[in-house]
Structure formats: structure tokens, C-alpha cells
Scaffold this motif. Structure first.
Motif, short mmCIF file in Angstrom:
data_model
loop_
_atom_site.label_atom_id
_atom_site.label_comp_id
_atom_site.label_asym_id
_atom_site.label_seq_id
_atom_site.Cartn_x
_atom_site.Cartn_y
_atom_site.Cartn_z
N GLU B 14 0.83 -1.20 0.00
CA GLU B 14 0.00 0.00 0.00
C GLU B 14 0.87 1.25 0.00
N GLN B 15 1.94 1.20 0.75
CA GLN B 15 2.88 2.33 0.74
C GLN B 15 3.40 2.56 -0.67
N LEU B 16 3.74 1.47 -1.32
CA LEU B 16 4.23 1.55 -2.69
C LEU B 16 3.18 2.18 -3.59
N ALA B 55 1.55 -4.39 -5.81
CA ALA B 55 1.38 -2.93 -5.87
C ALA B 55 1.05 -2.51 -7.31
N TYR B 56 1.80 -3.07 -8.26
CA TYR B 56 1.56 -2.73 -9.67
C TYR B 56 0.15 -3.15 -10.11
N TYR B 64 -4.11 3.85 -12.84
CA TYR B 64 -2.97 4.77 -12.86
C TYR B 64 -1.86 4.27 -13.78
N ILE B 65 -1.75 2.95 -13.96
CA ILE B 65 -0.74 2.42 -14.88
C ILE B 65 -1.37 1.33 -15.75
N TYR B 66 -0.65 0.97 -16.79
CA TYR B 66 -1.08 -0.19 -17.59
C TYR B 66 0.15 -1.04 -17.82
N SER B 67 -0.08 -2.33 -18.02
CA SER B 67 1.08 -3.21 -18.20
C SER B 67 1.00 -3.93 -19.53
#
Lengths: 134, 134, 134, 134
Positions: B14-16, B55-56, B64-67
Motif C-alpha cells: 500500500e505504501q508503494l 502494488a503494480y 494509474y498504470i497499464y502493463s
DNA sequence: GTGGTCTAGACCACG
DNA sequence: GTGGTCTAGACCACC
């Protein structure tokens, strides 16, 4: 009285803490007013007495209520010297949340409204703060 | 790159998530920029690869991101039409937090400062909001 | 006469015991002086008579007061040969508390002040100890 | 490792807190050292895991240990800025105890010895305090 | 494996 | 009747 979500990731006792804290902050529960007894809440919410107890204990640790053995749990009066450390922590959290909200489109008017509403809810605890926001 | 607090009660993953989210919000990580690989971050932070992966995955779920399989993880472009539902949720949280902070002594000047600081951080994403707060 | 804190986590009867013990130790209540009756204290403090009774019984057990049926409760004369066992217990407690206080920053000057103040309160009961602390 | 008195009036979890606190203060348990797991202590002391858990939680609240989910409980480093409020409370307790001890025959030499011993135990945490007591 | 939460139900201390 | 403590045992989250 409350609505709990047993399936939530947030522990029941924490949900309780938050709900009761809100009632206290918004003056729905007034200082020195007695809270429902552990057993009563327990049966009303069909939650184990231990869980209620734990929530009350947490609220006591945070200074929102006090308990008298054999009598009950009661709303604490506001401390005249507010806890600076707690406030600082809250500010950090707030800033993070505000930044995220801005990212999602929050405007200065939005935050104005939020502050105003929150201020109304707390029924003007800080009298030097009743002026206009802007 | 990051500073993790293993002692914190907040889970490492969660911090990550929060840290990376912050970097994205504050434009330090730009859209379509590649994030460090799971293995690299894992060894740099001496954290279990599973934790990074988680996290990812969480960041991806939140948009927020895509992989891309076999290539890596990348910062998602800003949604111009931000998720209204998320913003509404955030507002609810904000209001609750602000009310609690007022109870502990927060003033309108405090919130002004917080908004201003948060706004600076986001580097004026929303151009209609670059004016003075007051 | 007393100030009780009903909100304290310490039971009321224990608060009473401590307060009265203090008055006896500090010679405000003198040997063979009569204590207020259970009923009087009860109504003065708006406390259940059972609670007062219990405090008096506890004080009697500890040797600080004696009671005469039909007359009342009275301050016991000082034992010239104080209970060595009790003192030993107290020393153990003191040592533990002092160690904890040192851990939190207590200095030798602090303890000097504390001893001095406590010594003043007891009004020099032990004549071999009226000299300066240092 | 410990000796608990299940018949004592003092709750088991509090006894545990005091014992462990003592080990930490006296540097028998060193900063970042791992404490025995909840389950291990539980079976060793034949005490319910919940009770151990509660003791650990209390120690965490008081800042003596920190816990990492999935890893274990660890001794916290000393805070450089010691908690002034806690120290003040401790002083009040100390004064009361010292007064009572004086009443029972405690001398200034006794308190000197106690402070000295306690100071030795804590292994000279406060280096500016290693001078002679008198 | 670790800590964290929860239930079911018991017993004690207090007023 | 009130809060406070404890046990027995379960399930989840984290690493």
C-alpha cells in the motif's frame, strides 16, 4: 442506529469507531452523554460484545469518550488544548487526499464547499472561525 | 527512489501504491513512461517481488498504470474526463477528515495552505484553477 | 474536602483510599482524629455509601485507620517500627518506575526535586532526614 | 522466560506489558530485536493468543515495540524526543510513591541507591547523567 | 510462517 | 446491570 458492512475490508470495530467519532464531532452525541451499553449495542447490531468493547476502548484511547466501570461509556468534553500531534497527522493525510482530488478534478470552489459544510456540521466549535471562508 | 517504512502499520504494498500514485499525480512520472521492473524495484528496495507485483496490479486496477506483457509497466495517460464516482468518494472522505480536523482545531487558513501546497505539487494540471485561492 | 474524578479509570473507592492516605501521611488528619462518617461523606461527595464503606475497610486493612463500632472511624497512630515488608515492596515499585522514567528522560535533578517536594509534604516525620538532600 | 501470576488482581496482559517493558528498558531486548511470536509465547506461557496479542498491541500503542504483519513484533528504537506528557505523569506517580515511602521510613540514601541501581540497569542512556548523584 | 480480527461464551470488579 | 478480562478456536491478510 448504525449500518455496518461486515464484508468490508475495514474491520468492524474501526467502522464503529468512525461512525461514533462522527456522531461526537457533529454534536449529535453531546459531552457527558451516555453511549449505549456494550451489551445493548452488541445485540442491536448482532455483533460480538468483544468487538463493541474494542471500539469503545479505541475511542477512549483517542480521547473521544471515557468509561466508568459499572456505569457506562460517556462522551468526553472537547479538550481546550487540542492535540497538536494528531492535528499534524491529519493535515498530512488531508494534503495527500486533496492532491489526489485535484488530480481528479477538484476545484477551489469544491474545497470551499466541503470546508463550509464540515464547519456547519461541527456547529461552529471555533468561534473565531465563523467568518467567510474566502 | 522510494523510502519505505517497514515499521509502519500500513502494508508495504500500500505504501508503494501511494508513493507511485503520488509520483504520477505530481508529474514526476509522465504518461507512457516506463516504471522500473518488478525485479529491479524488488532488489533495490529489498522487498519481496510478490509485494511489488501486487502494488503494480493494484495501480493497474485503479487506472494509474497499464502493463504490457513481456515489456513492462507504464504510466497511464490522464483521463480528461476523470472518474466522477471516484471524485465523489474522495469528497466524502475529505469532508469527514476536514470535520475531524476542525474538531481538533483546524482553521480556514490551515486548509487554505493545504490546498495551495497540494495545488503547487500538481503543477497546475487544471488550468482553470491556477488563480489565487483566496 | 476531596475532589473525586468519576471519569478516572481508577475506581472511586481507590481514589478515596489514596486521598485519605495522603491526608494522614501529610498530617492533615492527625492520629486518633475522627474521620467523617460514612453517611456524611456519602452525601457530601454524592457517592454510594457502599463505596465509602469499602474505602474505610481498605484503609483499616492497611493499618491507616481503626474503627470503633457505634462511634466512628479514626486515624491510627503512626507505627514507629514501620512495616519493613511494605517498604521493601515500595522500593521495588519505585525502582521500576524510576528506571522507566530514566528511559523517558528523567535526570538526577528531577528525582532530587521530587524527593525534596515529597519530603516537604511529609513535614519532616523522620527527624534524621530533615537535612538538605544534596 | 516470564513468570506470570494468573491469580493476581493485575490482568495478565498488563503483567506481560510490564515485564517486556522492563526487558526493553534494561536493554536485555535490544532495538529492532524480534520478540517471540504471539503463538510461541502463547503456548510457552499457556496463555491464550489473544491475551498475548493484546499485550503486544498495548506495547505498540505506548511506543515500545512495532509490529509488521506477516513478519513479527520488534523492539522500537528509543525516541530522541521523549514523550514529555508521559514523563510528567510518571513524575506525579513517583512523587506519590516517594511520599508514601518516606512515611514508611525511606531515607535520602535509600532513594540515592534506587536511582543509582536504576541508572545502572538502563546502561547509562543519558550520558549527561553519569556523574555522581550527590 | 507471521500478525489482525472476530465469535461464543464465561467470570470478575464495580456501583 | 455496567465495563473489563480471558479462553477456545476460527478465518483472513501479509510476506
Amino acid at each position: 442506529m448504525f449500518q455496518l458492512d461486515v464484508r468490508s475490508r475495514k474491520p468492524i470495530y474501526e467502522q464503529l469507531v468512525d461512525k461514533i467519532k462522527e456522531l461526537i464531532i457533529n454534536r449529535i452525541l453531546k459531552p457527558d452523554e451516555q453511549l449505549p451499553s456494550v451489551r445493548m449495542l452488541s445485540s442491536q447490531l448482532t455483533v460480538n460484545p468483544n468487538t463493541i468493547q474494542r471500539a469503545y476502548r479505541e475511542l477512549e484511547n483517542q480521547g473521544y469518550i471515557y468509561s466508568i466501570k459499572g456505569k457506562g461509556n460517556f462522551v468526553a468534553a472537547i479538550e481546550l488544548k487540542p492535540n497538536e500531534q494528531k492535528l499534524a497527522e491529519l493535515k498530512t493525510d488531508l494534503k495527500r487526499l486533496i492532491a489526489e482530488a485535484i488530480y481528479l478534478g477538484l476545484t477551489k470552489d469544491d474545497i470551499y464547499v466541503l470546508f463550509h459544510e464540515a464547519h456547519q456540521q461541527t456547529k461552529g466549535i471555533n468561534s473565531d472561525d465563523t467568518g467567510s471562508f474566502r
